[in-house]
Design an enzyme around this catalytic site. Structure first.
Site, PDB file in Angstrom:
ATOM      1  N   ARG A  35      -1.407   9.265  -8.576  1.00 30.77           N
ATOM      2  CA  ARG A  35      -1.152   9.986  -9.837  1.00 30.77           C
ATOM      3  C   ARG A  35      -0.916   9.036 -11.007  1.00 30.77           C
ATOM      4  NH1 ARG A  35       1.953  13.909  -6.006  1.00 30.77           N
ATOM      5  NH2 ARG A  35       2.653  11.901  -5.254  1.00 30.77           N
ATOM      6  N   ILE A  59       3.725  -2.638 -11.663  1.00 26.89           N
ATOM      7  CA  ILE A  59       4.800  -1.644 -11.830  1.00 26.89           C
ATOM      8  C   ILE A  59       5.003  -0.883 -10.527  1.00 26.89           C
ATOM      9  CG2 ILE A  59       4.574  -1.317 -14.317  1.00 26.89           C
ATOM     10  CD1 ILE A  59       3.002   1.310 -13.627  1.00 26.89           C
ATOM     11  N   ALA A  60       4.481  -1.437  -9.412  1.00 25.85           N
ATOM     12  CA  ALA A  60       4.516  -0.689  -8.146  1.00 25.85           C
ATOM     13  C   ALA A  60       5.780  -1.028  -7.364  1.00 25.85           C
ATOM     14  CB  ALA A  60       3.252  -0.989  -7.352  1.00 25.85           C
ATOM     15  N   ARG A  61       5.738  -2.086  -6.606  1.00 28.69           N
ATOM     16  CA  ARG A  61       6.884  -2.535  -5.832  1.00 28.69           C
ATOM     17  C   ARG A  61       6.810  -4.035  -5.675  1.00 28.69           C
ATOM     18  NH1 ARG A  61       9.201   1.360  -6.639  1.00 28.69           N
ATOM     19  NH2 ARG A  61      10.199   2.861  -5.263  1.00 28.69           N
ATOM     20  N   GLU A  98      14.199  -7.964  -5.401  1.00 30.23           N
ATOM     21  CA  GLU A  98      14.954  -7.617  -6.614  1.00 30.23           C
ATOM     22  C   GLU A  98      16.320  -7.037  -6.234  1.00 30.23           C
ATOM     23  OE1 GLU A  98      11.879  -4.805  -8.046  1.00 30.23           O
ATOM     24  OE2 GLU A  98      13.446  -3.269  -8.015  1.00 30.23           O
ATOM     25  N   HIS A 139      12.805  -3.268 -13.600  1.00 30.60           N
ATOM     26  CA  HIS A 139      12.476  -2.032 -12.871  1.00 30.60           C
ATOM     27  C   HIS A 139      12.865  -0.792 -13.690  1.00 30.60           C
ATOM     28  CE1 HIS A 139      11.702  -0.412  -8.556  1.00 30.60           C
ATOM     29  NE2 HIS A 139      11.349   0.485  -9.466  1.00 30.60           N
TER      30      HIS A 139
HETATM   31  C1  GLV Z   1      10.542   3.817  -9.017  1.00 30.90           C
HETATM   32  O1  GLV Z   1      10.250   2.697  -8.747  1.00 30.90           O
HETATM   33  C2  GLV Z   1      10.129   4.957  -8.257  1.00 30.90           C
HETATM   34  O2  GLV Z   1       9.562   4.777  -7.175  1.00 30.90           O
HETATM   35  O3  GLV Z   1      10.373   6.077  -8.708  1.00 30.90           O
END
Ligand code: GLV
Length: 330
Positions: free
Chosen positions: A156, A237-239, A268, A286
């Site tokens: 998404r 921006i994932a992990r 982190e 994050h």
């Molecule tokens: C943030 O990193 C989430 O997975 O919502």
């Protein structure tokens, strides 16, 4: 008697109050980060837990708390849960998809733009008092409009980033994912499926949005970075753990790639010390989903899941976003 639940991290007081309408709530307004023994202790006697991504629910925690029925994550990612271990013990897991998609995509796009246009780097220079004159190639970066956007992980959020790139900035969009999108979704995102090597070679701006799993560990390391254009940017921006942060810091220092934007890190909140030394990386803690409205929507959805899973509220027995709905079947 009301069932007991643990709210394992600090959260909006209004959401804790909603939970108190149905449950005996042990909350954590001081926002202590519990280590595993403390988490196990706090979960004693609790039927449910409201968690965030830092709260690890694994077989050891579950075995020490066989009364636990549901763990509701206030996050879309859920690599802090051992879902098969939960399923095997009949524990429902829930997450918070959808409510954060557009906010997170906005942030991914902002981070990518900040890296490409050297916004943090130039701001630091200005704040250090080093700006004495304008010159022709001062902080020259690379364009977003008309460039090739590569999306690794086309769920998404990946799709929402692709739409921003294609429709808002006239970008050519390529993506790689476990599977191709349905043709109608591909055409909405104006995105073309490519293999991973082509994604790495052709992207001007690569954005990583795939979920973390052990198989995804260091999916981007030195060999992958070596395939990228020297002018390219990489945004994660994932992990943490999907990118080999040490290899990325080396690639940035050697100008193997031009710049990076990172919101997530291996281990982190610790950040690889070499990343702190390179100027051509934008580092954020994050916060991709961190708007007031979205964090509240995430907290409300996690609470809705907890309330419904434990048999209360308008959706009693039907939590809105289960990850392992098979445990709900009689
Ligand atoms: C943030 O990193 C989430 O997975 O919502």
């Amino acid at each position: 008697m009301k069932p007991s639940v643990l709210v394992a991290r600090a959260v909006f007081p209004e959401v804790v109050e909603r939970l108190r309408q149905h449950f005996e709530v042990e909350d954590n307004p001081a926002d202590e980060v519990f280590d595993k023994p403390e988490l196990i202790r706090r979960l004693q006697g609790k039927a449910g837990a409201f968690t965030t991504g830092s709260v690890v629910i694994d077989a050891e925690v579950l075995d020490a708390n066989p009364q636990l029925k549901v763990v509701a994550n206030m996050a879309v990612g859920y690599n802090n849960f051992d879902v098969p271990a939960c399923t095997a013990r009949g524990v429902l897991c829930t997450n918070t998809p959808d409510v954060l998609t557009e906010t997170t995509a906005d942030f991914g796009f902002a981070l990518m733009m900040a890296a490409a246009r050297r916004i943090s780097e130039s701001e630091h220079y200005l704040r250090r008092g080093e700006w004495h004159k304008w010159f022709y190639d001062q902080f020259t970066g690379s364009d977003i409009h008309g460039a090739t956007l590569g999306v690794l992980g086309m769920g998404r959020i990946g799709q929402a980033i692709a739409r921003r790139g294609a429709l808002g900035f006239g970008m050519r969009v390529i993506y790689h994912n476990r599977s191709c999108l349905a043709p109608d979704i591909e055409s909405q995102c104006r995105a073309t499926y490519v293999d991973k090597e082509r994604l790495l070679r052709e992207s001007d701006h690569l954005v990583i949005v795939m979920p973390y799993s052990p198989a995804a560990h260091h999916a981007i390391g030195a060999p992958e970075l070596a395939l990228m254009k020297p002018t390219a940017t990489l945004t994660n921006i994932a992990r943490g753990g999907i990118v080999d942060d040490a290899a990325l810091a080396r690639a940035l220092a050697d100008k193997r790639i031009a710049a990076a934007g990172l919101d997530v890190y291996e281990g982190e909140p610790a950040v690889h010390p070499d990343l702190l030394k390179v100027p051509n990386v934008v580092l954020t803690p994050h916060i991709a989903s961190a708007t007031v409205a979205t964090r509240r929507a995430m907290a409300d959805l996690a609470a809705d899941n907890l309330i419904a899973a434990l048999g209360f509220g308008p959706n009693a027995g039907k939590p809105p976003t289960p990850l392992n709905p098979e445990v709900l079947r009689p």
